[in-house]
Design a protein around this motif. Sequence first.
Motif, short mmCIF file in Angstrom:
data_model
loop_
_atom_site.label_atom_id
_atom_site.label_comp_id
_atom_site.label_asym_id
_atom_site.label_seq_id
_atom_site.Cartn_x
_atom_site.Cartn_y
_atom_site.Cartn_z
N GLN A 189 0.82 -1.22 0.00
CA GLN A 189 0.00 0.00 0.00
C GLN A 189 0.85 1.27 0.00
N SER A 190 2.15 1.11 0.10
CA SER A 190 3.05 2.25 0.06
C SER A 190 2.99 2.89 -1.33
N SER A 191 3.39 4.13 -1.41
CA SER A 191 3.38 4.80 -2.71
C SER A 191 4.59 4.42 -3.56
N TYR A 192 5.45 3.55 -3.02
CA TYR A 192 6.64 3.09 -3.74
C TYR A 192 6.46 1.65 -4.20
N PRO A 193 7.06 1.26 -5.31
CA PRO A 193 7.01 -0.14 -5.73
C PRO A 193 7.74 -1.02 -4.69
N VAL A 194 7.22 -2.20 -4.45
CA VAL A 194 7.80 -3.11 -3.45
C VAL A 194 9.28 -3.37 -3.74
N GLU A 195 9.62 -3.55 -5.02
CA GLU A 195 11.02 -3.81 -5.39
C GLU A 195 11.93 -2.66 -4.98
N LEU A 237 15.47 -9.20 0.35
CA LEU A 237 14.90 -9.40 1.69
C LEU A 237 15.21 -8.20 2.58
N HIS A 238 16.49 -7.86 2.67
CA HIS A 238 16.94 -6.77 3.56
C HIS A 238 16.81 -5.43 2.85
N PHE A 239 16.04 -4.54 3.45
CA PHE A 239 15.78 -3.26 2.79
C PHE A 239 16.64 -2.15 3.38
N GLY A 240 16.57 -1.00 2.74
CA GLY A 240 17.37 0.15 3.15
C GLY A 240 16.50 1.26 3.73
N SER A 241 16.96 2.49 3.60
CA SER A 241 16.31 3.64 4.24
C SER A 241 14.84 3.78 3.87
N LEU A 242 14.52 3.58 2.62
CA LEU A 242 13.13 3.70 2.20
C LEU A 242 12.25 2.67 2.92
N GLY A 243 12.72 1.44 2.99
CA GLY A 243 11.98 0.39 3.69
C GLY A 243 11.80 0.70 5.16
N TYR A 244 12.84 1.23 5.79
CA TYR A 244 12.75 1.56 7.21
C TYR A 244 11.82 2.76 7.45
N GLU A 245 11.77 3.66 6.48
CA GLU A 245 10.82 4.77 6.58
C GLU A 245 9.39 4.24 6.54
N VAL A 246 9.11 3.33 5.62
CA VAL A 246 7.78 2.72 5.50
C VAL A 246 7.45 1.95 6.78
N LEU A 247 8.40 1.16 7.27
CA LEU A 247 8.21 0.38 8.49
C LEU A 247 7.95 1.30 9.68
N ALA A 248 8.76 2.33 9.85
CA ALA A 248 8.62 3.24 10.98
C ALA A 248 7.25 3.93 10.97
#
Length: 190
Positions: free
Chosen positions: A151-157, A168-179
Amino acid sequence: MKILLLGDSLFARYEGLEEPHINFSLKKILSGVKIQNLAQSGDNSFDLLEKLQKKQISGANLVFVWIGANDLATHKQVFLGEFQDNLRNIAKLLLKQYNSSQIIFLGPAPVDESKQVTRTNRLVNYYSEIIEKVAKEFSFDFISMQEVFRQSSYPVEQILKGLQDDGLHFGSLGYEVLAKALTKKIKTKF
């Protein structure tokens, strides 16, 4: 407010920072939050269960449990029945220190199958369903990280691209979405 994070590398990774990236990302959004991050890279549900059996962990306002990414990995898979039993035992141990409204289980995040060789989104679905089932059984909140990422505005990839870039392991963008997902849950509680 103090939160406790339990899980595997997805909570534990620094991604080039001085502290776990999720700690950094949460502090950017929630001023004054105290974070006890006991996540350990490589941990599965057996490891977390053993940790909780050895150590009483109290004093947090909320507990986030994110386990499963290593349980579902085909090269070291914990079968669904064992995984469910482990989650139930983890829940029972946490309930000795916390009430059910303080505990939030997270389902595994989706993976980029073009890069990830030991995990599939089909397995992510199965393990997520078990986590959600156990969360409901114990009246815990549940966050579907598959839904959060989709549901994020970014593509999952794009979300799943981190320093390791293994799907599997994501970076800053993934942690922003998670946070943001964790903060949304925190704000419903306080």
